[in-house]
Structures are given as structure tokens and as C-alpha cells.
Motif scaffolding. Sequence first.
Motif, mmCIF file in Angstrom:
data_model
loop_
_atom_site.group_PDB
_atom_site.id
_atom_site.type_symbol
_atom_site.label_atom_id
_atom_site.label_comp_id
_atom_site.label_asym_id
_atom_site.label_seq_id
_atom_site.Cartn_x
_atom_site.Cartn_y
_atom_site.Cartn_z
ATOM 1 N N SER A 358 46.842 21.534 39.247
ATOM 2 C CA SER A 358 46.598 22.448 38.331
ATOM 3 C C SER A 358 47.961 22.415 37.226
ATOM 4 O O SER A 358 47.382 22.731 36.227
ATOM 5 N N VAL A 359 48.846 21.849 37.581
ATOM 6 C CA VAL A 359 50.017 21.722 36.904
ATOM 7 C C VAL A 359 49.598 20.474 36.088
ATOM 8 O O VAL A 359 49.946 20.140 34.670
ATOM 9 N N LEU A 360 49.418 19.412 36.584
ATOM 10 C CA LEU A 360 49.260 18.321 36.118
ATOM 11 C C LEU A 360 48.234 18.290 34.736
ATOM 12 O O LEU A 360 48.290 17.607 33.882
ATOM 13 N N GLU A 361 47.035 19.035 35.062
ATOM 14 C CA GLU A 361 46.108 19.335 34.077
ATOM 15 C C GLU A 361 46.636 19.953 32.675
ATOM 16 O O GLU A 361 46.129 19.688 31.734
ATOM 17 N N LEU A 362 47.824 20.643 32.816
ATOM 18 C CA LEU A 362 48.520 20.952 31.448
ATOM 19 C C LEU A 362 49.105 20.247 30.743
ATOM 20 O O LEU A 362 49.314 20.466 29.606
ATOM 21 N N VAL A 363 49.545 18.868 31.274
ATOM 22 C CA VAL A 363 50.656 17.928 30.400
ATOM 23 C C VAL A 363 49.497 17.350 29.477
ATOM 24 O O VAL A 363 48.285 17.264 29.431
ATOM 25 N N GLY A 364 50.275 16.817 28.643
ATOM 26 C CA GLY A 364 49.621 16.008 27.448
ATOM 27 C C GLY A 364 49.557 16.960 26.169
ATOM 28 O O GLY A 364 50.809 17.764 26.037
ATOM 29 N N PRO A 365 48.968 16.277 25.003
ATOM 30 C CA PRO A 365 49.174 16.938 23.661
ATOM 31 C C PRO A 365 48.574 18.228 23.563
ATOM 32 O O PRO A 365 47.378 18.656 24.094
ATOM 33 N N TRP A 366 49.308 19.068 22.671
ATOM 34 C CA TRP A 366 48.563 20.488 22.544
ATOM 35 C C TRP A 366 49.085 20.699 20.940
ATOM 36 O O TRP A 366 49.894 20.233 20.464
ATOM 37 N N TYR A 367 48.190 21.825 20.455
ATOM 38 C CA TYR A 367 48.519 21.988 18.955
ATOM 39 C C TYR A 367 48.601 23.543 18.778
ATOM 40 O O TYR A 367 47.996 24.265 19.278
ATOM 41 N N TRP A 368 49.746 23.868 17.863
ATOM 42 C CA TRP A 368 49.862 25.206 17.658
ATOM 43 C C TRP A 368 49.501 25.374 16.074
ATOM 44 O O TRP A 368 50.034 24.849 15.248
ATOM 45 N N GLY A 369 48.214 25.764 15.527
ATOM 46 C CA GLY A 369 47.532 25.431 14.400
ATOM 47 C C GLY A 369 47.645 23.964 14.164
ATOM 48 O O GLY A 369 46.871 23.283 14.850
ATOM 49 N N THR A 370 48.438 23.460 13.179
ATOM 50 C CA THR A 370 48.244 21.948 12.712
ATOM 51 C C THR A 370 49.536 21.130 13.386
ATOM 52 O O THR A 370 49.520 20.191 13.162
ATOM 53 N N TYR A 371 50.507 22.032 13.980
ATOM 54 C CA TYR A 371 51.637 21.415 14.461
ATOM 55 C C TYR A 371 51.254 20.921 15.874
ATOM 56 O O TYR A 371 50.568 21.547 16.810
ATOM 57 N N SER A 372 51.678 19.793 16.288
ATOM 58 C CA SER A 372 51.573 19.038 17.195
ATOM 59 C C SER A 372 52.840 18.830 18.361
ATOM 60 O O SER A 372 53.858 19.000 17.926
ATOM 61 N N PHE A 373 52.403 19.102 19.674
ATOM 62 C CA PHE A 373 53.354 19.038 20.700
ATOM 63 C C PHE A 373 52.966 18.314 21.838
ATOM 64 O O PHE A 373 52.045 18.139 22.053
ATOM 65 N N VAL A 374 53.818 18.237 22.774
ATOM 66 C CA VAL A 374 53.501 17.550 23.934
ATOM 67 C C VAL A 374 54.215 18.259 25.122
ATOM 68 O O VAL A 374 55.296 18.492 25.172
ATOM 69 N N LEU A 375 53.391 18.496 26.166
ATOM 70 C CA LEU A 375 53.874 19.395 27.041
ATOM 71 C C LEU A 375 53.867 18.109 28.564
ATOM 72 O O LEU A 375 52.984 17.458 28.548
ATOM 73 N N ARG A 376 55.142 18.175 28.983
ATOM 74 C CA ARG A 376 55.455 17.194 29.861
ATOM 75 C C ARG A 376 55.966 17.916 31.186
ATOM 76 O O ARG A 376 56.664 18.832 31.169
ATOM 77 N N LEU A 377 55.647 17.334 32.368
ATOM 78 C CA LEU A 377 55.953 17.639 33.826
ATOM 79 C C LEU A 377 57.129 16.879 34.066
ATOM 80 O O LEU A 377 57.315 15.733 33.948
ATOM 81 N N THR A 378 58.558 17.271 34.367
ATOM 82 C CA THR A 378 59.547 16.700 34.777
ATOM 83 C C THR A 378 59.771 16.412 36.111
ATOM 84 O O THR A 378 59.054 16.861 36.856
ATOM 85 N N SER A 379 60.889 15.420 36.347
ATOM 86 C CA SER A 379 60.741 15.029 37.777
ATOM 87 C C SER A 379 61.319 16.399 38.587
ATOM 88 O O SER A 379 61.428 16.218 40.025
ATOM 89 N N GLU A 380 61.966 17.299 38.104
ATOM 90 C CA GLU A 380 62.501 18.481 38.952
ATOM 91 C C GLU A 380 61.375 19.361 39.052
ATOM 92 O O GLU A 380 61.588 20.388 39.589
ATOM 93 N N GLY A 381 60.232 19.269 38.623
ATOM 94 C CA GLY A 381 58.912 20.215 38.484
ATOM 95 C C GLY A 381 59.014 21.363 37.560
ATOM 96 O O GLY A 381 58.227 22.195 37.709
ATOM 97 N N GLY A 382 59.952 21.165 36.422
ATOM 98 C CA GLY A 382 59.573 21.852 35.476
ATOM 99 C C GLY A 382 58.779 21.501 34.172
ATOM 100 O O GLY A 382 58.203 20.476 34.353
ATOM 101 N N LEU A 383 58.633 22.302 33.376
ATOM 102 C CA LEU A 383 57.814 21.554 31.917
ATOM 103 C C LEU A 383 58.670 21.688 30.824
ATOM 104 O O LEU A 383 59.544 22.477 30.862
ATOM 105 N N THR A 384 58.544 20.889 30.162
ATOM 106 C CA THR A 384 59.087 20.758 28.532
ATOM 107 C C THR A 384 58.075 20.575 27.548
ATOM 108 O O THR A 384 57.114 20.197 27.774
ATOM 109 N N LEU A 385 58.284 21.492 26.623
ATOM 110 C CA LEU A 385 57.295 21.397 25.606
ATOM 111 C C LEU A 385 58.271 20.786 24.215
ATOM 112 O O LEU A 385 59.180 21.374 23.864
#
Length: 461
Positions: A358-385
Motif C-alpha cells: 500500500s505504501v509502494l503504490e504511493l511512489v512515483g510522479p505526482w502533480y500539484w496543479g501543474t507543478y511536478s513532484f516525485v514521491l520516493r520510498l527510502t531504505s529507512e522506510g520513510g517517504l521523500t517528496l
Amino acid sequence: MTTPHEELLPATRRALLHRIAVAQTEGRAPSLVAAVVRGGETVWNGARTSVDGHGPDTNVQYRIGSITKTFTAVLVMRLRDEGALNLGDPLEKHLPGTGAGEATIADLLAHTGGLAAESPSPWWERTSGSLRPELADVLGEQPHRHPVGRRFHYSNPGFTLLGALVEQLRGAPWEEVLRREVLEPLGLRRTTWHPEAPHAGGWAVHPWADVMLPEQVEDLGRMGPAGQLWSTAGDLARFAVFLAKGDEWVLSAESVLEMRTPAAPGEAADVAAGAAYGLGMQLQHRDGRFLVGHGGSVPGFLAQLTISVDDDVAAVVLTNCTSGPVVLEVAADLVRIVADAEPRIPEPWRPLTEVDQSVLELVGPWYWGTYSFVLRLTSEGGLTLEPLAATLRGARFRRNDDGTWTGLNGYFAGELLQAVRRPDGTLSHLDLGSFVFTRQPYDEGAPVPGGVDPEGWRGIA
């Protein structure tokens, strides 16, 4: 390059020695001792000239002045972590009747309590603490110079109040509490209230002649929590490791990180130079690095403890003169020499041992309006935007028990990130502090605030 437990390269060691030699010679210091820490260990130490006829080493005591404030701040943070106080509490709640009780404990730690820089005359650093037996003697009739909480104004009496707060809540003298709760657990056996041999004597060096005058040593009494301590390069090296990583017996890594986080800016010139103040710690951006620590000066002594957490390098510089080497610059240069010559070896990348789908499903590209971001799952189990444009805001996140995530830094620190799902369980969007992130720019299938034009994307009309 070096791994954390290898000795520094000969060229690096010579550069370090050269730097302190220049500092001692040009600063005309009677003696100077320094140490560099990496990987939790002292990897280099050096000294120039002598103390009591022999070269100083990491076991010789020097007075450390305001580095004492960081020790006091650790005691206060311990009380906070135990639930004995909140940093937002006004001082009056725990220590009534001071006349400065409107300031919060955080204000005092960050020097935003509006208090005077010094106690009333005569100057406390060159007179006996017996002249100021009570807090009223330290604060004077008009303790404030500025409105509470409005600006940074470095205050020695503010840390006297914090020392008194520790005594009030612990029911014991500040120095006894410090020894029991910090010095002994961290193994700082050569950090003491009064000097213990071998120790350096303090000197005033004549500004226009190569002659010296001994400085008197005073017991600062009530002002002790602001600048009393004596310590060694060896002890301060161990203290630096603690301030970078925390210690489960003294203060957690999260709490020492809070101490290292900016809580008050300096004056305009300081801000322009990248300087700020945390909770009992001085902060500075220098040479592209974020440096934390504290300096100290009392008549006869200058001291500096500087840490670059990102580089895993810390430096201690101690000298026994009232004025002379700019120890802040010397310590920063020692950090720079090691970090530039022998960059930190990163930890090996390793994959997660288990993956929550369910967490792995969150990773990848996301958009806030037209601004682009990448959500990554780290080796420590956290997320980075991570924004794809350098001007945008990113953040790190820690997972909560309910499946949400809490921001750890920057604009989104403390803000809640949650994955919003449709009734059928499929992923709809991310909500980050009311910002809606979608898989496509202005995804018409997500509840974008204000809605999406039903005609969709188009060319020029």
C-alpha cells in the motif's frame, strides 16, 4: 578518502597542524589545543606551545565559557522530554517571582526573552559570584531590553534563569544535576565546575607588546549555568558526538536535532552571514555547510565547538587568552579541511527488508496543479517528496501508526500527508496540509480545489 575509523591521511593531518600553528602564532596565544572528530571518534588532535612546561593535550582543562549554555540547554530538554515542562510554558509557571516570568522556556533557550545581555554592574565575568547571590541581583530592577518573543538578543541572565529552573524542578544544585544526568553518562570526567589539574592558566596578551598578564579566575555563582565550566578537548569531542547523534541515556537524537534547528534569527548582518540560533546552540551556514555548536569566552580563555553533521566532522579549539585567535574561524576551517580533503564515505545502499504494497503504490510522479513532484520510498522506510523544479518545496516524512505521514522538515514540517482512496479502495489523490496532489496535472477524476474546467486541456483558441 577515508572510512570513519581510519586515520586521516598525512596531508590532511599536516594541513590541520598548519592551521592551528598559524592561529596560535598570528593570534599570539599562550597555548592552543584542538581536536577533530569523525565517525564518533577523535581522529586527530594537535597543540602548540606549552602549559606548565609541557605541551597541552586533550586531557588539559581550559575554561569553556558559554559552551556551558549548551550543557544547560540539554538539562532543560531532558525535563521537557520527561513531561516536567513544555517549552511553551512561561517561566513563571515553574519559577515564580523572577520579574521575567512572561518569557517562555523556549524564549530563554533561543535568546528571544527580551532580557538584558548582561547582569547589572560590576561585570560578572571579572567579579565574584558572591556579589550576585540571588536571581534579583542577576536580573536587576529592569531585566528587559526588548518585548518578549520579538527579537533575538543574546542574554547571559536568561541562562542563569534556566539554571535556576533546573534546580527548582530537580531539587538539587545545577552542577550536581549536570554531573549526574549528563557528564557521568557521557563519560565527561574532565568537565568540572572548578579547574582540576592539569589545567591551563588564563592570560591577557598585551595588544601592542609581546607580554602577558595573568587573568583572575572567578567562581561565577548564580551565573554559572551561563559560563562556568572547565573542560578538555577530549571531553568536548565526546560531547560533539552526542550533539550530533544523541544518546539514549541522556537525550534522544530527535531532541538534539530540535536543539540544532533554527529557533531565532540573529541581527540583520548575522542573517546575511547565515547565522542563527537554535535551542542553546549557535548555527551558521559557512562555505556551503551548515555548522552547529557554540563558542565561549571568559577573561583568559577562548573556546569553540563546531559540528558539520552532514559531513560527520566536528572540531574543538581551546586557547588560554582573553583575545587572540578567532576560534570560530579556526574550528570551521578544521572541519572544512577534513570534509574537503577526505569526503565522507556514504553508507552502502541496501534495499528494504520488506515492502508494504500500500505504501509502494504511493511512489512515483505526482502533480500539484501543474507543478511536478516525485514521491520516493527510502531504505529507512520513510517517504521523500522531491520537486522536479529547484524552486519548489520538498520534504521528508515519517509514517504514523494510522497510515498517515508526518512532515519532518521545511515548509511541510509537522503537516500531515495522507493517501485518499475511493470507495472501491483505489488510490484517488494525496492530501498534504490541504494541498491536493494528483497523478495527472489537474486530474479531473480527483477533487481538485475549485474544480477542473470540463472542456479540459486545449491549444490556443
